[in-house]
Write an enzyme that holds these catalytic residues in place. Structure first.
Site, PDB file in Angstrom:
ATOM      1  N   ARG A 102       0.165  -3.175  -5.212  1.00 20.51           N
ATOM      2  CA  ARG A 102      -0.765  -3.248  -3.912  1.00 20.51           C
ATOM      3  C   ARG A 102      -0.627  -4.597  -3.194  1.00 20.51           C
ATOM      4  O   ARG A 102      -0.085  -5.588  -3.821  1.00 20.51           O
ATOM      5  CB  ARG A 102      -1.958  -3.146  -4.661  1.00 20.51           C
ATOM      6  CG  ARG A 102      -3.153  -3.359  -3.720  1.00 20.51           C
ATOM      7  CD  ARG A 102      -3.255  -1.892  -2.899  1.00 20.51           C
ATOM      8  NE  ARG A 102      -4.660  -1.887  -2.404  1.00 20.51           N
ATOM      9  CZ  ARG A 102      -5.043  -1.287  -1.364  1.00 20.51           C
ATOM     10  NH1 ARG A 102      -4.053  -0.200  -0.922  1.00 20.51           N
ATOM     11  NH2 ARG A 102      -6.282  -0.988  -0.979  1.00 20.51           N
ATOM     12  N   THR A 128      -1.344   7.713   3.792  1.00 22.42           N
ATOM     13  CA  THR A 128      -0.782   7.440   2.568  1.00 22.42           C
ATOM     14  C   THR A 128       0.116   8.680   2.373  1.00 22.42           C
ATOM     15  O   THR A 128       0.311   9.781   3.066  1.00 22.42           O
ATOM     16  CB  THR A 128      -1.815   7.435   1.516  1.00 22.42           C
ATOM     17  OG1 THR A 128      -3.019   6.443   1.819  1.00 22.42           O
ATOM     18  CG2 THR A 128      -1.365   7.055   0.072  1.00 22.42           C
ATOM     19  N   THR A 141       1.427   3.703   0.547  1.00 23.46           N
ATOM     20  CA  THR A 141       0.674   3.458   1.890  1.00 23.46           C
ATOM     21  C   THR A 141       0.851   2.374   2.760  1.00 23.46           C
ATOM     22  O   THR A 141       1.349   1.287   2.315  1.00 23.46           O
ATOM     23  CB  THR A 141      -0.990   3.651   1.675  1.00 23.46           C
ATOM     24  OG1 THR A 141      -1.702   3.759   2.687  1.00 23.46           O
ATOM     25  CG2 THR A 141      -1.361   2.368   0.915  1.00 23.46           C
ATOM     26  N   ASP A 144      -9.332  -2.736   3.596  1.00 22.46           N
ATOM     27  CA  ASP A 144      -9.755  -2.075   2.514  1.00 22.46           C
ATOM     28  C   ASP A 144     -10.559  -2.980   1.654  1.00 22.46           C
ATOM     29  O   ASP A 144     -11.212  -2.772   0.608  1.00 22.46           O
ATOM     30  CB  ASP A 144      -8.458  -1.389   1.658  1.00 22.46           C
ATOM     31  CG  ASP A 144      -8.220  -0.166   1.924  1.00 22.46           C
ATOM     32  OD1 ASP A 144      -9.166   0.444   2.759  1.00 22.46           O
ATOM     33  OD2 ASP A 144      -7.522   0.566   1.389  1.00 22.46           O
ATOM     34  N   SER A 190      -8.597   0.293  -3.672  1.00 21.88           N
ATOM     35  CA  SER A 190      -7.941   1.639  -3.131  1.00 21.88           C
ATOM     36  C   SER A 190      -8.622   2.719  -3.827  1.00 21.88           C
ATOM     37  O   SER A 190      -8.892   2.973  -4.927  1.00 21.88           O
ATOM     38  CB  SER A 190      -6.328   1.407  -3.545  1.00 21.88           C
ATOM     39  OG  SER A 190      -5.717   2.737  -3.038  1.00 21.88           O
ATOM     40  N   SER A 191      -8.130   4.135  -3.001  1.00 25.83           N
ATOM     41  CA  SER A 191      -8.393   5.344  -3.811  1.00 25.83           C
ATOM     42  C   SER A 191      -7.225   5.830  -4.224  1.00 25.83           C
ATOM     43  O   SER A 191      -7.332   7.229  -4.771  1.00 25.83           O
ATOM     44  CB  SER A 191      -9.234   6.156  -2.496  1.00 25.83           C
ATOM     45  OG  SER A 191     -10.375   5.661  -2.112  1.00 25.83           O
ATOM     46  N   GLY A 207      -6.858   9.171   2.313  1.00 26.25           N
ATOM     47  CA  GLY A 207      -7.823   8.026   2.071  1.00 26.25           C
ATOM     48  C   GLY A 207      -8.614   8.484   0.615  1.00 26.25           C
ATOM     49  O   GLY A 207      -8.266   8.809  -0.193  1.00 26.25           O
TER      50      GLY A 207
END
Length: 574
Positions: free
Chosen positions: A112, A387, A405, A429, A458-459, A480
């Site tokens: 990330r 993403t 992403t 985010d 994050s999702s 998303g």
């Protein structure tokens, strides 16, 4: 705008081998005419791959033809998507990698993006109020990218080919160019005004009249090809300690950004402990915080498991799914953040907690006693297929789920001059301010507040499914916050109802994220079911198409890769 020959991708079947000779230089002449397959199995049926692009899937299968395994294929596909799907992902962004290795280990690699050391809690506030433009476009929106280092770590864990073998085919593709799809053309048109703000971005994605490229044109990226070749030769060090980091620091200094060479050199991947849960007799491995995916996929399925789903009508089941999502997203907004900076309650995935939530849900009407705010939400951003996800598996026992992403379309819209690399806008985010919505309409608390070297929530939901000790599915999605919804629904229909994944993925989708308090339903849903949901109190928003999932399942003794039917349909209707 430029006009050109419109190329039609026709899906000729999910199980089609694609083998093309690749020279030692990485040249792949066949890519001028991509295969039509988004999901493919090798000629010997031992390796399967599914991506959002036929170009990426073909490059992955070519790597397999040279002796690569599922790890090699997944890495090669991810680099290829950085070329052809750069509005969604790329080396200027981040990724989560969930992998089951042939030796039986299940690992979660956190690549990330990270806030720069100079980031501050209130950096996006203007006159006391969050300014969304600052966190979404330009220098301040960028987090330190993590994808290159995460992919290199995956390679070290069990890939068999050389690093350069996995990157050079995509460098060649960037040089030769690829045909702009309809979906890419639409995204270019929507983001052209912001891309025009940055010279290097405009030079790639707009023509000499500052107009976006049309579908059917060939898009070439010489600078990105050169960057890929430098990474292939010098390794991840080129990106994090070398010329790329220097060029980025120089641009940031000239444009009011915070990221420095030291931020790049200090970046580290994190090896996380997967979220493990049980559903319908299967064991699920999900990604832990700073992903909210593993936690809330498990939580939603735990809630659903408290009800007898087999006795419900279709509208009752959709209602229940929506209510479970609502409770989970409310928890997400309050509790979730980077686990290195905030305590995440383990009880969120506990079945006892799910039972307590289930007792609050009525099958007759929507729940109204959940506390929530109602800031404005950018619905278009919410439903765009931001993403990308890559699924790969082989008969050696390697199963890979990578979600990658740059956040919203073309991330920050910044391309560092001379590199061809689109930088993310992942700083959006974070919770710029408690109660302030990000580009996806999601709100958060201090748990997801901006801090130096912190990773935003994050999702992304890469997921592995096991029956006993044997892997039977790798799954993930783009879109998303709808990523969580897509993964939940595919798992529900496939694991609980026994549908083949292709059928499960084709079912009409819904999405409810608590804020905004609105139930999104696909237009394919029957009108009588929509009416029944309205009668239960849902505020419906009908959307043409929702999300983009990729999966591989083990069924009837075979690896069966499945690519998102909605994406295939969209790119075929030309």
């Amino acid at each position: 705008m430029k006009n050109g020959l419109l190329v039609v991708f026709v899906l000729s079947g999910f199980l089609c081998a694609s083998v093309t000779a690749v020279t030692d230089t990485g040249q792949m002449p066949s890519l001028a005419k991509p295969a039509s397959d988004y999901a493919s199995v090798s000629a010997d049926s031992k390796v399967a791959v599914a991506t959002v692009s036929p170009y990426a899937t073909q490059i992955a299968m070519d790597v397999v033809a040279r002796g690569g395994n599922a790890l090699d294929a997944a890495i090669a596909a991810t680099f290829a998507l950085g070329v052809v799907d750069g509005h969604n992902s790329g080396i200027g962004g981040g990724c989560f990698i969930l992998v089951r290795l042939a030796d039986g280990r299940v690992l979660a690699i956190d690549g990330r993006e990270m806030a720069p050391a100079a980031a501050t809690r209130d950096m996006f506030l203007v006159n006391g109020k969050a300014d969304p433009e600052l966190s979404r476009t330009g220098a301040l929106a960028v987090g330190v990218p993590g994808s290159v280092l995460a992919l290199d770590k995956l390679r070290q864990l069990g890939a068999v080919l050389r690093w350069r073998d996995l990157i050079l085919p995509s460098a060649e593709l960037a040089d030769k160019g690829f045909v702009v799809s309809r979906s890419l053309a639409e995204r270019l048109a929507a983001t052209a005004p912001d891309l025009a703000k940055f010279l290097a971005s405009a030079a790639i994605y707009l023509d000499d009249k500052q107009q976006p490229w049309d579908a059917g044109n060939t898009l070439k990226q010489a600078d990105l090809a050169a960057t890929y070749r430098a990474i292939a030769k010098q390794g991840a060090a080129y990106f994090y300690q070398g010329d790329f980091a220097r060029k980025t620091e120089r641009w940031m200094q000239l444009n009011g950004g915070l990221i420095t060479r030291k931020d790049f050199s200090n970046y580290q991947i994190k090896m996380r402990k997967p979220v493990v849960s049980e559903f319908a007799g299967f064991t699920l491995y999900g990604f832990p915080p700073p992903s909210s995916g593993g936690t809330h996929v498990a939580q939603i399925l735990n809630i659903l498991e408290q009800f007898d789903l087999t006795k419900m009508t279709t509208s009752e089941r959709y209602h229940l799914i929506a209510e479970a999502m609502k409770f989970a997203f409310a928890d997400r907004a309050h509790w979730l953040g980077d686990a290195d900076f905030t305590r995440i309650p383990a009880g969120l995935t506990d079945k006892n907690y799910a039972r307590s939530i289930a007792q609050k849900i009525s099958l007759e009407k929507t729940t109204t006693d959940i506390r929530y705010g109602n800031p404005e939400a950018d619905i278009q951003h919410l439903m765009n297929k931001h993403t990308t996800h890559i699924a790969a598996a082989d008969l050696q026992g390697n199963w890979v789920a990578i979600t990658s992403t740059v956040n919203t379309s073309f991330g920050s819209k910044v391309v560092i001059p001379g590199t061809g690399v689109v930088l993310n806008n992942q700083m959006d985010d974070f919770s710029a301010q408690v109660g302030a919505a990000n580009a996806f309409g999601l709100v958060g608390s201090d748990a997801n507040a901006i801090a130096a070297r912190k990773r935003p929530l994050s999702s992304m939901s890469p997921t592995l499914v096991f029956k006993g000790n044997q892997p039977v599915m790798t799954l993930g999605a783009a879109g998303g916050p709808t990523i969580i919804s897509q993964v939940v629904q595919t798992l529900l229909y496939s694991l609980h109802d026994g549908m083949p994944v292709a059928e499960a993925m084709a079912q009409p989708r819904i999405h409810q994220q608590w804020n905004p308090n609105m139930l999104f339903v696909e237009a394919a849903m029957q009108t009588d079911i929509q009416q029944a949901l309205k009668q239960k109190g849902h505020d419906l928003k009908v959307w043409p198409s929702m999300g983009a999932s990729q999966a591989i399942e083990w069924r009837d003794g075979k690896l069966i890769p499945v690519a998102e039917p909605r994406v295939i349909k969209q790119n075929s209707e030309k």
